[in-house]
Design a protein around this motif. Sequence first.
Motif, PDB file in Angstrom:
ATOM      1  N   THR A  71       0.845  -1.195   0.000  1.00  0.00           N
ATOM      2  CA  THR A  71       0.000   0.000   0.000  1.00  0.00           C
ATOM      3  C   THR A  71       0.882   1.247   0.000  1.00  0.00           C
ATOM      4  O   THR A  71       2.079   1.176   0.292  1.00  0.00           O
ATOM      5  CB  THR A  71      -0.938   0.067   1.228  1.00  0.00           C
ATOM      6  OG1 THR A  71      -0.195   0.513   2.376  1.00  0.00           O
ATOM      7  CG2 THR A  71      -1.573  -1.289   1.508  1.00  0.00           C
ATOM      8  N   HIS A 116       0.809   3.444   2.112  1.00  0.00           N
ATOM      9  CA  HIS A 116       1.077   3.807   3.503  1.00  0.00           C
ATOM     10  C   HIS A 116       2.247   3.007   4.071  1.00  0.00           C
ATOM     11  O   HIS A 116       2.584   3.166   5.242  1.00  0.00           O
ATOM     12  CB  HIS A 116      -0.155   3.543   4.373  1.00  0.00           C
ATOM     13  CG  HIS A 116      -1.335   4.381   4.030  1.00  0.00           C
ATOM     14  ND1 HIS A 116      -1.764   5.434   4.807  1.00  0.00           N
ATOM     15  CD2 HIS A 116      -2.183   4.328   2.976  1.00  0.00           C
ATOM     16  CE1 HIS A 116      -2.834   5.990   4.262  1.00  0.00           C
ATOM     17  NE2 HIS A 116      -3.109   5.331   3.151  1.00  0.00           N
ATOM     18  N   GLY A 117       2.850   2.143   3.280  1.00  0.00           N
ATOM     19  CA  GLY A 117       3.863   1.223   3.781  1.00  0.00           C
ATOM     20  C   GLY A 117       5.136   1.912   4.226  1.00  0.00           C
ATOM     21  O   GLY A 117       5.498   2.995   3.742  1.00  0.00           O
ATOM     22  N   TYR A 118       5.831   1.278   5.150  1.00  0.00           N
ATOM     23  CA  TYR A 118       7.112   1.772   5.638  1.00  0.00           C
ATOM     24  C   TYR A 118       8.124   1.695   4.506  1.00  0.00           C
ATOM     25  O   TYR A 118       8.240   0.679   3.820  1.00  0.00           O
ATOM     26  CB  TYR A 118       7.557   0.926   6.831  1.00  0.00           C
ATOM     27  CG  TYR A 118       8.754   1.459   7.573  1.00  0.00           C
ATOM     28  CD1 TYR A 118       8.682   2.680   8.245  1.00  0.00           C
ATOM     29  CD2 TYR A 118       9.937   0.740   7.622  1.00  0.00           C
ATOM     30  CE1 TYR A 118       9.774   3.165   8.940  1.00  0.00           C
ATOM     31  CE2 TYR A 118      11.040   1.213   8.323  1.00  0.00           C
ATOM     32  CZ  TYR A 118      10.951   2.432   8.975  1.00  0.00           C
ATOM     33  OH  TYR A 118      12.037   2.913   9.664  1.00  0.00           O
ATOM     34  N   ASP A 128       0.569  -3.048   6.381  1.00  0.00           N
ATOM     35  CA  ASP A 128       0.798  -2.584   7.751  1.00  0.00           C
ATOM     36  C   ASP A 128      -0.444  -2.820   8.604  1.00  0.00           C
ATOM     37  O   ASP A 128      -1.565  -2.556   8.164  1.00  0.00           O
ATOM     38  CB  ASP A 128       1.094  -1.080   7.768  1.00  0.00           C
ATOM     39  CG  ASP A 128       2.409  -0.749   7.117  1.00  0.00           C
ATOM     40  OD1 ASP A 128       3.345  -0.402   7.835  1.00  0.00           O
ATOM     41  OD2 ASP A 128       2.487  -0.823   5.872  1.00  0.00           O
ATOM     42  N   THR A 171       0.022   1.919  10.407  1.00  0.00           N
ATOM     43  CA  THR A 171       0.943   2.587   9.494  1.00  0.00           C
ATOM     44  C   THR A 171       1.846   3.548  10.248  1.00  0.00           C
ATOM     45  O   THR A 171       1.431   4.185  11.207  1.00  0.00           O
ATOM     46  CB  THR A 171       0.181   3.338   8.401  1.00  0.00           C
ATOM     47  OG1 THR A 171      -0.610   4.375   9.005  1.00  0.00           O
ATOM     48  CG2 THR A 171      -0.737   2.402   7.630  1.00  0.00           C
ATOM     49  N   SER A 172       3.083   3.660   9.795  1.00  0.00           N
ATOM     50  CA  SER A 172       4.050   4.523  10.458  1.00  0.00           C
ATOM     51  C   SER A 172       3.832   5.987  10.097  1.00  0.00           C
ATOM     52  O   SER A 172       3.733   6.848  10.975  1.00  0.00           O
ATOM     53  CB  SER A 172       5.471   4.099  10.077  1.00  0.00           C
ATOM     54  OG  SER A 172       6.431   4.965  10.643  1.00  0.00           O
ATOM     55  N   THR A 226       1.251   7.492   8.706  1.00  0.00           N
ATOM     56  CA  THR A 226      -0.101   8.050   8.788  1.00  0.00           C
ATOM     57  C   THR A 226      -0.860   7.648  10.041  1.00  0.00           C
ATOM     58  O   THR A 226      -2.025   8.026  10.214  1.00  0.00           O
ATOM     59  CB  THR A 226      -0.913   7.657   7.535  1.00  0.00           C
ATOM     60  OG1 THR A 226      -0.811   6.241   7.315  1.00  0.00           O
ATOM     61  CG2 THR A 226      -0.377   8.377   6.309  1.00  0.00           C
TER      62      THR A 226
END
Length: 414
Positions: A118, A120-122, A172, A175-176, A178
Amino acid sequence: MNTPEGRTAPRPMRLADGRPAAAAWSLDPAIAHLNHGSFGAVPLPAQERQNLLRAEMERAPVVWFPQLPERIAAARVEIAAFLQVEPGELALVPNASAGISAVYAALRRRRGGEIVVTDHGYGAVTMGAQRLARRWGGRVRTAHVPLDADAQRAYEAVAAELTDATDLVVVDQITSATARRLPVERIGAEARRRGIPLLVDGAHAPGLIAAPLADLPCDFWVGNLHKWACAPRGTAALVARGPLRDELYPLIDSWGATEPYPDRFDHQGTVDATSYLAAPEALAFVERTWGWERARRYMAELADYAERVIGAAVAEHTGERGPVDVGMPVPGMRLVRLPSGLADSREAADRLRDRVAAELGVEAAFTSFGGTAYLRLSAHVYNTAAEYEQFARACVPVLAEWARAAAQPVEKVS
């Protein structure tokens, strides 16, 4: 103090002897530590336990290292109980990225070599997925999840990217960048129905979620114990279920290579594994001092309060709305939109983090998503409402001034 809505600030957590909770940490009192979510903070009892273990190691290394795998296995049992998983499912690794790297190293292409992630991934995890896809001769497909997407919309966005060529899904749990949850349970059920392995990045989950793997159908899950769980840094859990776990090996081959999973992860040569052995003391310290349920409740209430206070300050000084709808919020973590122009990329957000630490004496997390800058709030038991009130009073006006200065056109020198 009351918030603009009239809600009272949560009362600070205290130790049994009445001292502030922060007295159980070695954090510099001259700095406001408002970013527990990045690197965590280790309570003194766990630090002391690790120091004793290191002293024991240095007194007799030839005695220490042969017995180390057995001691790591015992620590795994306690950590598994905290996460509410079976000890035979859990291996200890240095951090979540190391666990994910072990998964990437083990998996083989079975279909078309596509990996779904996604947006939003790290970053490091996504870069590893891209490298794996290149090795497979495949590609990475990115599911675009709107920041305010609820569970249904987020699930649909990920499911839409799954095809007959998908060999792996990486999502995630929290998420980191967001500070939101993703519906990993629903995504896992769909991936299992399609026969696609699921890797869940739960880096922020241990300590923040009581039972992060409950009702979660996944093949692999990783979680950092040095964040919310307050273990010494260099401690994370890799949980593997199903037949694919037998393909997992540590990134360093050692004398335990022929042993089954997870025992072979307990053998890592001369690596300093005292962080693993001290981790149970960090978990036990929070439990016996406040109880994890009470600690999580306080963190959630404090993050809510901080969001309201700082969001109101941002609105007052910029006219822009501060609080952010993240669709699936997380207890203990919140996003506040920063004044426009402060950080339109991850690199700019990192520079802002460093400037705020150097000039304002505040450790805070700044992120960027979709070209918009955010302050990521992450509260722990040693934080207090007064710290966030001070940030709103003293730091938000400075951030607004920095944003205005950044928006000024640069005059050309003739």
